[in-house]
Design an enzyme around this catalytic site. Structure first.
Site, PDB file in Angstrom:
ATOM      1  N   GLN A 185       0.723 -12.037   9.786  1.00  0.00           N
ATOM      2  CA  GLN A 185       1.279 -10.812   9.207  1.00  0.00           C
ATOM      3  C   GLN A 185       0.534  -9.535   9.597  1.00  0.00           C
ATOM      4  O   GLN A 185       1.129  -8.473   9.736  1.00  0.00           O
ATOM      5  CB  GLN A 185       1.304 -10.947   7.672  1.00  0.00           C
ATOM      6  CG  GLN A 185       2.102  -9.892   6.958  1.00  0.00           C
ATOM      7  CD  GLN A 185       1.434  -9.438   5.668  1.00  0.00           C
ATOM      8  OE1 GLN A 185       0.381  -8.815   5.675  1.00  0.00           O
ATOM      9  NE2 GLN A 185       2.051  -9.772   4.552  1.00  0.00           N
ATOM     10  N   SER A 188       4.220  -6.381   2.904  1.00  0.00           N
ATOM     11  CA  SER A 188       2.861  -6.346   3.454  1.00  0.00           C
ATOM     12  C   SER A 188       1.852  -6.914   2.447  1.00  0.00           C
ATOM     13  O   SER A 188       1.889  -8.094   2.130  1.00  0.00           O
ATOM     14  CB  SER A 188       2.512  -4.907   3.874  1.00  0.00           C
ATOM     15  OG  SER A 188       1.318  -4.863   4.611  1.00  0.00           O
ATOM     16  N   LEU A 189       0.968  -6.082   1.911  1.00  0.00           N
ATOM     17  CA  LEU A 189       0.013  -6.519   0.887  1.00  0.00           C
ATOM     18  C   LEU A 189       0.720  -7.257  -0.254  1.00  0.00           C
ATOM     19  O   LEU A 189       0.200  -8.231  -0.809  1.00  0.00           O
ATOM     20  CB  LEU A 189      -0.725  -5.300   0.334  1.00  0.00           C
ATOM     21  CG  LEU A 189      -1.375  -5.453  -1.044  1.00  0.00           C
ATOM     22  CD1 LEU A 189      -2.621  -6.301  -0.943  1.00  0.00           C
ATOM     23  CD2 LEU A 189      -1.679  -4.106  -1.649  1.00  0.00           C
ATOM     24  N   ARG A 231      -9.096  -9.047   3.003  1.00  0.00           N
ATOM     25  CA  ARG A 231      -8.111  -8.406   3.878  1.00  0.00           C
ATOM     26  C   ARG A 231      -8.386  -6.907   3.984  1.00  0.00           C
ATOM     27  O   ARG A 231      -8.378  -6.333   5.073  1.00  0.00           O
ATOM     28  CB  ARG A 231      -6.709  -8.654   3.315  1.00  0.00           C
ATOM     29  CG  ARG A 231      -5.551  -8.050   4.104  1.00  0.00           C
ATOM     30  CD  ARG A 231      -4.259  -8.314   3.335  1.00  0.00           C
ATOM     31  NE  ARG A 231      -3.070  -8.011   4.108  1.00  0.00           N
ATOM     32  CZ  ARG A 231      -2.387  -6.883   4.049  1.00  0.00           C
ATOM     33  NH1 ARG A 231      -2.832  -5.901   3.264  1.00  0.00           N
ATOM     34  NH2 ARG A 231      -1.286  -6.699   4.759  1.00  0.00           N
ATOM     35  N   HIS A 271      -0.225  -3.575  11.134  1.00  0.00           N
ATOM     36  CA  HIS A 271       0.867  -4.376  11.701  1.00  0.00           C
ATOM     37  C   HIS A 271       1.081  -4.077  13.188  1.00  0.00           C
ATOM     38  O   HIS A 271       2.205  -3.923  13.646  1.00  0.00           O
ATOM     39  CB  HIS A 271       2.157  -4.184  10.892  1.00  0.00           C
ATOM     40  CG  HIS A 271       1.996  -4.577   9.457  1.00  0.00           C
ATOM     41  ND1 HIS A 271       1.886  -5.897   9.061  1.00  0.00           N
ATOM     42  CD2 HIS A 271       1.874  -3.829   8.336  1.00  0.00           C
ATOM     43  CE1 HIS A 271       1.711  -5.933   7.748  1.00  0.00           C
ATOM     44  NE2 HIS A 271       1.696  -4.703   7.289  1.00  0.00           N
ATOM     45  N   GLN A 288       0.832  -1.201   0.000  1.00  0.00           N
ATOM     46  CA  GLN A 288       0.000   0.000   0.000  1.00  0.00           C
ATOM     47  C   GLN A 288       0.874   1.263   0.000  1.00  0.00           C
ATOM     48  O   GLN A 288       1.887   1.317   0.680  1.00  0.00           O
ATOM     49  CB  GLN A 288      -0.897  -0.012   1.238  1.00  0.00           C
ATOM     50  CG  GLN A 288      -2.180   0.765   1.057  1.00  0.00           C
ATOM     51  CD  GLN A 288      -3.273   0.329   2.017  1.00  0.00           C
ATOM     52  OE1 GLN A 288      -3.298  -0.806   2.463  1.00  0.00           O
ATOM     53  NE2 GLN A 288      -4.187   1.214   2.339  1.00  0.00           N
TER      54      GLN A 288
END
Length: 294
Positions: A244, A88-89, A113, A195, A9
């Protein structure tokens, strides 16, 4: 050895993917399939929406995923990774690219998500802040000493660590970090405390969807955010992917481990060049470039 890396992102921009849609029939087919799966024309927002439209989490995450995955698919025989990783993503894009997830399941999980994270943000407001030019250990120590929920969230590169947590705790931590010598400790324009423990409701919601999805054996190792090490087992990949959302993104550690394991060339697949910049700061001796189409 070739490492392919996938952005998360923040890499989005208006017009992303339009060149792929207009020039490659396979890309057009996949974009249209995505519109059907999502139940709305995400291509309209990607190609000609506003920045604000594109910043909506339910749009941003699938948009970056689609750009990355479709680009990797139309690279064809030129896409030959020895290892992959995603920030991440981007880990979801990496899992489709190395054959663990199919396109449809990957997109559905990313959409799930995004929705789950948005709900968690509304349930318990939080934020994130970038801390520059301070040792990781010092940042971690100050986070522990600050009242409230505040944790290290993204180990992006040496001297750049993002913290995440409750708004008041983040503001307090920023003042403490500046006093400890940080060059900057600035709150980021994000929708929530990604996170961090504040994402626990999203983790629980996503966990059931991940457990119900078929994960195949990867074609090459994936260096996951949670462990920063090579993973080849489908069940372990599932566990790490669930963890995650509340665990830190160990990007610095992942890149170092990939280089230690033989990576000499990093190719960023998707919008922007953020990860290339991070790789250059983590391991200046290796080559980092953008994916190119022949």
């Amino acid at each position: 050895m070739k490492a392919y890396i996938f952005p998360g992102q923040g890499a989005q921009f208006v017009g992303m993917g339009l060149d792929l849609y207009e020039n490659y029939p396979k890309a057009q087919e996949l974009f249209e399939q995505a519109n059907e799966i999502l139940g709305f024309a995400i291509t309209d927002t990607m190609f000609e929406g506003t920045n604000d439209d594109l910043k909506q989490t339910k749009v941003t995450q699938p948009a970056i995923f689609l750009h990355s995955v479709i680009l990797s698919k139309i690279m064809g025989e030129h896409f030959k990774p020895d290892m992959v990783a995603g920030h991440s993503l981007g880990e979801f894009s990496a899992l489709v690219a190395n054959g663990v997830l199919n396109f449809e399941d990957g997109l559905r999980l990313v959409s799930k998500r995004a929705t789950a994270m948005q709900k968690a943000c509304e349930l318990q407001p939080g934020t994130m802040a970038a801390v520059l030019r301070l040792e990781d250990e010092v940042v971690e120590k100050i986070c522990k000493e600050t009242p409230g929920i505040v944790v290290a969230a993204n180990y992006n590169c040496p001297g750049q660590l993002v913290i995440s947590g409750e708004v008041e705790a983040i503001n307090d931590a920023c003042e403490r970090l500046k006093a400890a010598g940080a060059r900057r400790a600035m709150v980021l324009p994000v929708g929530g405390a990604f996170h961090s423990p504040l994402m626990q409701p999203a983790e629980e919601e996503l966990a059931s969807a991940i457990k119900a999805t078929n994960f195949a054996t990867p074609k090459c190792p994936i260096y996951q955010n949670v462990t920063a090490s090579a993973v080849n087992n489908a069940d372990e990949i599932k566990r790490n992917l669930i963890a995650q959302l509340t665990a830190p993104v160990k990007w610095t550690q992942s890149v170092r481990n990939m280089v230690k394991d033989g990576a000499t060339q990093f190719t960023e697949v998707g919008p922007g060049k953020v990860l290339q910049g991070l790789v250059n700061k983590i391991e200046p001796t290796v080559e980092a470039t953008s994916a190119e189409l022949s």
